[in-house]
Write a protein that holds these residues in place. Structure first.
Motif, PDB file in Angstrom:
ATOM      1  N   PHE A  48       1.798 -10.023   1.222  1.00  0.00           N
ATOM      2  CA  PHE A  48       2.803  -9.273   1.967  1.00  0.00           C
ATOM      3  C   PHE A  48       2.790  -7.814   1.504  1.00  0.00           C
ATOM      4  O   PHE A  48       2.521  -7.520   0.334  1.00  0.00           O
ATOM      5  CB  PHE A  48       4.211  -9.816   1.708  1.00  0.00           C
ATOM      6  CG  PHE A  48       4.462 -11.205   2.203  1.00  0.00           C
ATOM      7  CD1 PHE A  48       4.697 -11.451   3.545  1.00  0.00           C
ATOM      8  CD2 PHE A  48       4.491 -12.280   1.320  1.00  0.00           C
ATOM      9  CE1 PHE A  48       4.955 -12.735   4.004  1.00  0.00           C
ATOM     10  CE2 PHE A  48       4.745 -13.566   1.767  1.00  0.00           C
ATOM     11  CZ  PHE A  48       4.970 -13.798   3.116  1.00  0.00           C
ATOM     12  N   GLY A  49       3.135  -6.925   2.440  1.00  0.00           N
ATOM     13  CA  GLY A  49       3.376  -5.545   2.058  1.00  0.00           C
ATOM     14  C   GLY A  49       4.820  -5.364   1.647  1.00  0.00           C
ATOM     15  O   GLY A  49       5.717  -6.033   2.166  1.00  0.00           O
ATOM     16  N   LYS A  50       5.054  -4.445   0.711  1.00  0.00           N
ATOM     17  CA  LYS A  50       6.426  -4.063   0.374  1.00  0.00           C
ATOM     18  C   LYS A  50       6.864  -2.835   1.156  1.00  0.00           C
ATOM     19  O   LYS A  50       8.048  -2.473   1.136  1.00  0.00           O
ATOM     20  CB  LYS A  50       6.549  -3.793  -1.135  1.00  0.00           C
ATOM     21  CG  LYS A  50       6.511  -5.043  -1.997  1.00  0.00           C
ATOM     22  CD  LYS A  50       6.769  -4.684  -3.450  1.00  0.00           C
ATOM     23  CE  LYS A  50       6.906  -5.917  -4.325  1.00  0.00           C
ATOM     24  NZ  LYS A  50       7.141  -5.556  -5.752  1.00  0.00           N
ATOM     25  N   LYS A  51       5.902  -2.198   1.831  1.00  0.00           N
ATOM     26  CA  LYS A  51       6.175  -1.033   2.658  1.00  0.00           C
ATOM     27  C   LYS A  51       5.402  -1.184   3.963  1.00  0.00           C
ATOM     28  O   LYS A  51       4.302  -1.761   3.971  1.00  0.00           O
ATOM     29  CB  LYS A  51       5.738   0.250   1.942  1.00  0.00           C
ATOM     30  CG  LYS A  51       6.414   0.497   0.608  1.00  0.00           C
ATOM     31  CD  LYS A  51       5.882   1.753  -0.063  1.00  0.00           C
ATOM     32  CE  LYS A  51       6.554   1.996  -1.411  1.00  0.00           C
ATOM     33  NZ  LYS A  51       6.014   3.217  -2.076  1.00  0.00           N
ATOM     34  N   PRO A  52       5.934  -0.660   5.064  1.00  0.00           N
ATOM     35  CA  PRO A  52       5.171  -0.709   6.309  1.00  0.00           C
ATOM     36  C   PRO A  52       3.791  -0.068   6.203  1.00  0.00           C
ATOM     37  O   PRO A  52       2.832  -0.539   6.818  1.00  0.00           O
ATOM     38  CB  PRO A  52       6.074   0.043   7.295  1.00  0.00           C
ATOM     39  CG  PRO A  52       7.459  -0.132   6.755  1.00  0.00           C
ATOM     40  CD  PRO A  52       7.297  -0.114   5.262  1.00  0.00           C
ATOM     41  N   SER A  53       3.682   0.984   5.403  1.00  0.00           N
ATOM     42  CA  SER A  53       2.387   1.650   5.259  1.00  0.00           C
ATOM     43  C   SER A  53       1.369   0.750   4.561  1.00  0.00           C
ATOM     44  O   SER A  53       0.179   0.740   4.924  1.00  0.00           O
ATOM     45  CB  SER A  53       2.544   2.955   4.471  1.00  0.00           C
ATOM     46  OG  SER A  53       3.121   2.712   3.196  1.00  0.00           O
ATOM     47  N   ALA A  54       1.797  -0.015   3.580  1.00  0.00           N
ATOM     48  CA  ALA A  54       0.890  -0.944   2.896  1.00  0.00           C
ATOM     49  C   ALA A  54       0.497  -2.070   3.837  1.00  0.00           C
ATOM     50  O   ALA A  54      -0.664  -2.491   3.889  1.00  0.00           O
ATOM     51  CB  ALA A  54       1.559  -1.502   1.637  1.00  0.00           C
ATOM     52  N   GLN A  55       1.472  -2.565   4.593  1.00  0.00           N
ATOM     53  CA  GLN A  55       1.178  -3.594   5.593  1.00  0.00           C
ATOM     54  C   GLN A  55       0.121  -3.091   6.570  1.00  0.00           C
ATOM     55  O   GLN A  55      -0.858  -3.786   6.877  1.00  0.00           O
ATOM     56  CB  GLN A  55       2.439  -3.961   6.359  1.00  0.00           C
ATOM     57  CG  GLN A  55       2.224  -4.998   7.463  1.00  0.00           C
ATOM     58  CD  GLN A  55       3.361  -5.014   8.474  1.00  0.00           C
ATOM     59  OE1 GLN A  55       3.855  -3.960   8.868  1.00  0.00           O
ATOM     60  NE2 GLN A  55       3.782  -6.194   8.878  1.00  0.00           N
ATOM     61  N   ALA A  56       0.299  -1.881   7.072  1.00  0.00           N
ATOM     62  CA  ALA A  56      -0.627  -1.329   8.058  1.00  0.00           C
ATOM     63  C   ALA A  56      -2.020  -1.148   7.482  1.00  0.00           C
ATOM     64  O   ALA A  56      -3.022  -1.460   8.130  1.00  0.00           O
ATOM     65  CB  ALA A  56      -0.090   0.006   8.574  1.00  0.00           C
TER      66      ALA A  56
END
Length: 248
Positions: free
Chosen positions: A85-93
């Protein structure tokens, strides 16, 4: 790009009386920093909320981390192993883009009742989604069909079962399950794709063993490895798996 959807902190959803997962959420953590967190998901636990209101890793993980989490990829509920999982939308993206570019490396371990005819092969089928939350192998001419490709390697056998290492080339719904079923080697417990009987807990013996990706900030390659499930059928293969080449 994966849509930046997350889950806001709240108390973890309790499992129903029929559900029991080994250890505590903290025991499942494989990796964490300020960008990402990875868990070794127990078989039978959903990754994200569903219509049934079942216990799910996204909600439990967010409560454990005291942080919003953003799904990057999924595993079927009956499957165990690495979930990131990402902890930030930017990491997820960032990591989602790597999935789309097929620079992510994923290795699965599969227990089957029938040893494939070849010890190592590349399987190519055409798959379409079917009724009852399933996929089916169809003729290439079917307009709804999508090409599915994986590579497998036979690793060894226990008294009754056989262990395969699988690397996905494409990522289709239920791809491993459908393709192994199509060659007469369905996953142990996977009645939907041809195994003779289900496991009592409705799980199937497929484990997302390793996941390798480039870190969204440092760019360094991160390789995660999920320990095997504790069930005896998996532990029978411990010696074989311990002899596999170490992951960097």
């Amino acid at each position: 790009m994966q849509k930046a959807t997350g889950f806001h902190n709240s108390p973890s959803m309790p499992a129903t009386p029929k559900q029991h997962f080994p250890g505590r959420p903290g025991d499942w953590v494989l990796y964490k920093d300020n960008q990402l967190i990875a868990f070794n998901k127990p078989a039978g636990l959903a990754v994200v909320p569903d219509k049934k209101g079942s216990a799910n890793l996204l909600q439990i993980g967010a409560a454990y981390a005291h942080h919003d989490l953003y799904p990057i990829h999924r595993l079927d509920r009956p499957v165990s192993g690495v979930v990131l999982f990402g902890k930030k939308p930017s990491a997820q993206a960032s990591v989602s883009e790597q999935f789309q570019a097929r620079t992510i490396e994923k290795t699965y371990l599969a227990i089957v009742g029938e040893r494939p005819a070849e010890d190592e092969a590349t399987l190519v089928h055409f798959i379409r989604e079917a009724k009852g939350n399933s996929s089916e192998v169809v003729d290439q001419s079917d307009q709804a069909a999508k090409r599915a490709e994986l590579r497998y390697r036979y690793l060894g056998s226990s008294d009754r079962y056989h262990l395969l290492e699988i690397k996905l080339v494409t990522g289709r719904k239920h791809q491993i399950r459908a393709q192994l079923g199509a060659i007469g080697s369905p996953l142990r417990g996977d009645e939907k794709y041809g195994f003779k009987r289900g496991n009592p807990d409705k799980t199937i013996d497929l484990h997302a063993f390793t996941l390798a990706f480039d870190h969204p900030i440092s760019g360094s390659r991160v390789t995660l490895q999920a320990p095997l499930p504790e069930e005896p059928v998996w532990q029978a293969f411990t010696e074989i798996i311990d002899k596999l080449p170490a992951k960097a």
